[in-house]
Design an enzyme around this catalytic site. Structure first.
Site: not given
Ligand code: NDP
Length: 467
Positions: A130, A185, A188-189, A192
């Site tokens: 988080s 988590k 937590h959400n 939130e």
């Molecule tokens: P993003 O959309 O910014 O990034 C997603 C990533 O996953 C990219 O690197 C993408 O690669 C990759 N990806 C997507 N689909 C696939 C697939 N089918 N196979 C392999 N790689 C894949 O997401 P976030 O970083 O925001 O979120 C990632 C995780 O973290 C999620 O589960 C989200 O819920 C969780 N999270 C997010 C928070 C936030 O504030 N954003 C907070 C806490 C948790 P490519 O570059 O090729 O598209």
């Protein structure tokens, strides 16, 4: 000098993954990274500055695995659901039994339970992270699930990258087996959502009930942030209320569309709470309010039909601070009660004070009050927080104001679903003789469900049974 081969790896260099990888590298752990789109990996590495020396970019999954020294620990930061299952299937072709894959995305804990049970050909844990992007980069709160052995293996990394509470304790801990980390988590959400909704409700009373402008509301929230309500969410709400719109020069808040988005984790919490039989009405109300917020057309039609809220509220601003304190305690009391039920249901040894401690820094719901919650839960981990002496004192002081606020909302047409739900729950929970005797009578009348008598006499049905 050549870098030693990393034992830590990361897949998914999106918002969260990139920030987490930089944080890990910065704390001195060499890390190998891979992203589905190779150009993203190259850009990430090129932009990593001095930390690039600690980071090994790789172009293929096989390359990632080859770049790492066994036993490998690979963090997955991809969207929850199918992408995680797909990645696990691909990794199965490359990893050894002692390698560990850590799903750090927002997985549904049922999926983490399933993945743990399905017999993957490598070790697996699910952790909740988080704090958004800034948290991932500079110190998130980490709620880890999985075996104690795998936690011990990763604890050094997780503690090093986590936020630190004021007393210096890292906000990373083992919550329990399998899906326990993702479950905590999710709660937590849910909390939130509820904290945000209650702040939005008191903002609404100030705006629509008391006629205050956003620039007038900002310092009030900032002042609350100096007291019992000191928290990240109150702090940023003050900043949001005080922000100036660069286009119009007026308050930015007044220009933001009043329809809130959601990714569904609050809804999971509400649904799970119902499944566990320990409802979290403040969170449910917050989920409901987000859904209603998006129905803008219908709301406008409603206002055209019934008119706007009729008159101005009359109450001191201090009542709103007190109401928010009471609402917050009641919301957390519900959340911790739900987690106690989940620990029983899923066989997790959830450590309630440890959960309150992990939430003290790094995460979105971090607040001063969590210190007191951790202390109260340390004295009696399974006790409903509203029965803990410290919080009982606070509730005695603040619930009269909560009543006045909810009453003013009802009288003047200001919807306060979360605060009202908190108050209704409080009143149910402080009433020894409830009203379910009527429900039991009704159930017996139409369905012969029977009832128990207060005097213990054996009388399974009412006189209507024979009619
Ligand atoms: P993003 O959309 O910014 O990034 C997603 C990533 O996953 C990219 O690197 C993408 O690669 C990759 N990806 C997507 N689909 C696939 C697939 N089918 N196979 C392999 N790689 C894949 O997401 P976030 O970083 O925001 O979120 C990632 C995780 O973290 C999620 O589960 C989200 O819920 C969780 N999270 C997010 C928070 C936030 O504030 N954003 C907070 C806490 C948790 P490519 O570059 O090729 O598209």
């Amino acid at each position: 000098m050549a870098m030693t081969k990393p034992q830590v790896g990361l897949i998914g260099l999106g918002t969260m993954g990139a920030a987490l990888a930089l944080n890990i590298a910065e704390k001195g752990f060499p890390i190998a990274v891979w992203n589905r789109t190779a150009s993203v990996t190259a850009e990430f590495h090129a932009g990593a500055g001095a930390l690039a020396a600690q980071i090994v970019p790789t172009d293929t999954l096989a390359g990632l695995v080859a770049a790492m020294a066994p036993p490998r620990s690979i963090i997955l930061m991809v969207p929850a659901g199918k992408p995680v299952d797909d990645m696990l299937a691909q990794l199965a072709k490359h990893l050894a039994p002692e390698d560990l894959v850590i799903d750090a995305g927002n997985a549904n804990f049922h999926d983490t339970n399933r993945r743990t049970a399905q017999g993957l050909p490598f070790r697996f844990m699910g952790i909740g992270v988080s704090g958004g992007e800034a948290g991932a980069r500079h110190g998130p709160a980490i709620m880890a699930g999985g075996t104690r052995q795998d936690w011990d293996r990763m604890a050094g990394v997780f503690r090093a990258i986590a936020a630190q509470a004021d007393d210096g304790t890292p906000c990373a801990d083992h919550m329990g087996e399998a899906g326990a980390g993702h479950f905590v988590k999710a709660v937590h959400n849910g909390i939130e959502y509820a904290d945000m909704q209650m702040i939005a409700e008191v903002y609404g009373v100030m705006r629509d009930g008391l006629g205050l402008t956003a620039p007038q509301i900002a310092p009030i929230l900032a002042r609350w942030n100096e007291g019992v309500l000191r928290s990240y969410l109150v702090e940023i709400s003050a900043a949001v209320a005080g922000a100036v719109d660069p286009v119009t020069g007026g308050p930015l808040l007044d220009m933001i569309v009043d329809a809130a988005g959601q990714k569904g984790t609050g809804r999971w919490t509400a649904i799970e709470a119902q499944n566990l039989g320990t409802p979290v009405p403040v969170i449910e109300a917050a989920v409901m309010a987000r859904n209603v917020s998006s129905r803008r057309g219908e709301r406008a039609a409603g206002e055209a039909l019934y008119g706007p809220a009729p008159t101005r509220a009359t109450l001191p601003v201090g009542d709103l601070e007190q109401a928010l304190i009471a609402g917050k305690i009641l919301c957390y009391a519900q959340g911790f009660t739900m987690m106690t039920a989940a620990a029983d249901e899923f066989g997790w040894a959830l450590d309630m004070p440890a959960i309150a401690r992990v939430w003290r820094a790094g995460c979105i719901i971090r607040s001063a009050m969590l210190n007191d919650m951790a202390e109260a839960l340390a004295q009696d981990p399974t006790r409903n927080l509203m029965l803990a002496p410290f919080f009982a004192d606070l509730l005695r002081q603040t619930t009269p104001a909560l009543r006045r606020v909810v009453a003013q909302g009802a009288l003047h047409g200001l919807g306060l679903p979360a605060l009202s739900a908190g108050l209704a729950w409080f009143d149910l929970m402080r009433t020894a003789r409830g009203t379910a005797n009527m429900i039991q009578g009704q159930r017996d009348y139409f369905g012969l469900h029977g009832f128990r008598r207060l005097d213990g006499l054996d009388h399974p049905h009412g006189p209507w049974a024979s009619s």
